[in-house]
Design a protein around this motif. Structure first.
Motif, PDB file in Angstrom:
ATOM      1  N   VAL A 165      -4.677   9.135  -4.188  1.00 41.95           N
ATOM      2  CA  VAL A 165      -4.118   8.228  -5.189  1.00 41.95           C
ATOM      3  C   VAL A 165      -3.433   7.053  -4.492  1.00 41.95           C
ATOM      4  N   ALA A 166      -2.692   7.356  -3.439  1.00 45.27           N
ATOM      5  CA  ALA A 166      -2.015   6.298  -2.689  1.00 45.27           C
ATOM      6  C   ALA A 166      -3.020   5.296  -2.135  1.00 45.27           C
ATOM      7  N   GLY A 167      -4.122   5.796  -1.596  1.00 44.32           N
ATOM      8  CA  GLY A 167      -5.142   4.908  -1.042  1.00 44.32           C
ATOM      9  C   GLY A 167      -5.774   4.019  -2.102  1.00 44.32           C
ATOM     10  N   VAL A 168      -6.140   4.613  -3.218  1.00 47.38           N
ATOM     11  CA  VAL A 168      -6.776   3.839  -4.298  1.00 47.38           C
ATOM     12  C   VAL A 168      -5.815   2.784  -4.837  1.00 47.38           C
ATOM     13  N   LEU A 169      -4.587   3.193  -5.142  1.00 50.27           N
ATOM     14  CA  LEU A 169      -3.618   2.233  -5.683  1.00 50.27           C
ATOM     15  C   LEU A 169      -3.272   1.144  -4.675  1.00 50.27           C
ATOM     16  N   THR A 170      -3.240   1.476  -3.394  1.00 51.41           N
ATOM     17  CA  THR A 170      -2.959   0.481  -2.359  1.00 51.41           C
ATOM     18  C   THR A 170      -4.067  -0.559  -2.294  1.00 51.41           C
ATOM     19  N   VAL A 171      -5.320  -0.102  -2.342  1.00 52.03           N
ATOM     20  CA  VAL A 171      -6.452  -1.035  -2.332  1.00 52.03           C
ATOM     21  C   VAL A 171      -6.403  -1.939  -3.571  1.00 52.03           C
ATOM     22  N   VAL A 172      -6.146  -1.341  -4.728  1.00 55.40           N
ATOM     23  CA  VAL A 172      -6.041  -2.135  -5.961  1.00 55.40           C
ATOM     24  C   VAL A 172      -4.930  -3.180  -5.815  1.00 55.40           C
ATOM     25  N   ASP A 190       4.275   7.621   3.753  1.00 53.52           N
ATOM     26  CA  ASP A 190       5.370   8.218   2.985  1.00 53.52           C
ATOM     27  C   ASP A 190       5.674   7.376   1.752  1.00 53.52           C
ATOM     28  N   HIS A 191       5.714   8.023   0.605  1.00 48.91           N
ATOM     29  CA  HIS A 191       6.059   7.393  -0.669  1.00 48.91           C
ATOM     30  C   HIS A 191       5.066   6.312  -1.084  1.00 48.91           C
ATOM     31  N   LEU A 192       3.861   6.339  -0.521  1.00 47.24           N
ATOM     32  CA  LEU A 192       2.919   5.244  -0.748  1.00 47.24           C
ATOM     33  C   LEU A 192       2.390   5.197  -2.178  1.00 47.24           C
ATOM     34  N   SER A 193       2.225   6.343  -2.834  1.00 50.46           N
ATOM     35  CA  SER A 193       1.745   6.314  -4.224  1.00 50.46           C
ATOM     36  C   SER A 193       2.722   5.559  -5.115  1.00 50.46           C
ATOM     37  N   VAL A 194       3.995   5.864  -4.965  1.00 46.82           N
ATOM     38  CA  VAL A 194       5.012   5.198  -5.786  1.00 46.82           C
ATOM     39  C   VAL A 194       5.121   3.730  -5.392  1.00 46.82           C
ATOM     40  N   ARG A 195       5.072   3.449  -4.108  1.00 45.41           N
ATOM     41  CA  ARG A 195       5.154   2.057  -3.644  1.00 45.41           C
ATOM     42  C   ARG A 195       3.980   1.235  -4.185  1.00 45.41           C
ATOM     43  N   ALA A 196       2.768   1.784  -4.123  1.00 45.27           N
ATOM     44  CA  ALA A 196       1.588   1.060  -4.599  1.00 45.27           C
ATOM     45  C   ALA A 196       1.628   0.882  -6.116  1.00 45.27           C
ATOM     46  N   LEU A 197       2.071   1.908  -6.836  1.00 46.18           N
ATOM     47  CA  LEU A 197       2.185   1.784  -8.296  1.00 46.18           C
ATOM     48  C   LEU A 197       3.188   0.695  -8.666  1.00 46.18           C
TER      49      LEU A 197
END
Length: 177
Positions: free
Chosen positions: A32-39, A84-91
């Motif tokens: 999820v973190a990877g996908v949201l970061t790319v988006v 670390d915390h990348l899903s929340v950061r990307a969202l």
């Protein structure tokens, strides 16, 4: 905008434990973190491409496709260097980006004076931008805040109802416009 608010609020109110598990899995999910970061990075590239500021264009459009190559490279580097915390950061990065698209439309619908339903969308956009800016720098604070709320059943229920009411207001405003 309304759907995530309604679904999250409804999940908290009507399926609290399951929603807590989903949120905790979201917080640590590398996929999820990877996908949201790319988006987030490609959306940022799009905004830089369309914003039309000469200084940005001079630095970010030296050769065709530069912005998109930078977005790809920055996506990769962000995922490997900041897990670390990348899903929340990307969202929260996406929350910070989406008001730009929203405001392109709402500025055309805002009346000269008085309140209109479009103001609910405008306020939602500003709230999302502020939440996004803070979350980009301090995503772990959102995680800790949710843990504190989830530990108190009445507070968790109140959060769920607030999110559902906000989602209903956004949905109503969107339909009315």
């Amino acid at each position: 905008m309304a759907l995530p608010l309604l679904v999250t609020g409804g999940g908290i109110v009507f399926a609290g434990k399951a929603t807590d598990r989903i949120i905790r899995k979201f917080e640590v999910s590398r996929r999820v973190a990877g996908v949201l970061t790319v988006v987030a990075w490609f959306w940022t590239a799009y905004e830089c491409h369309t914003i039309g500021i000469d200084v940005f264009d001079m630095l970010l459009k030296i050769f065709p496709g530069q912005l998109w190559l930078m977005a790809a490279g920055l996506s990769y580097l962000t995922v490997i260097w900041m897990p670390d915390h990348l899903s929340v950061r990307a969202l929260t990065a996406i929350l910070m980006l989406f008001p730009a698209s929203l405001f392109r439309t709402t500025r055309l619908l805002t009346p000269d004076s008085g309140f209109a339903m479009v103001h609910i969308l405008v306020v939602t956009g500003y709230v999302a931008a502020v939440i996004g800016m803070y979350g980009m720098f301090y995503p772990w604070r959102y995680e800790k805040a949710y843990d504190l709320v989830a530990a108190r059943p009445k507070l968790r229920q109140a959060l769920g109802w607030v999110l559902m009411a906000w989602g209903a207001a956004v949905l109503t405003a969107g339909i009315a416009i």
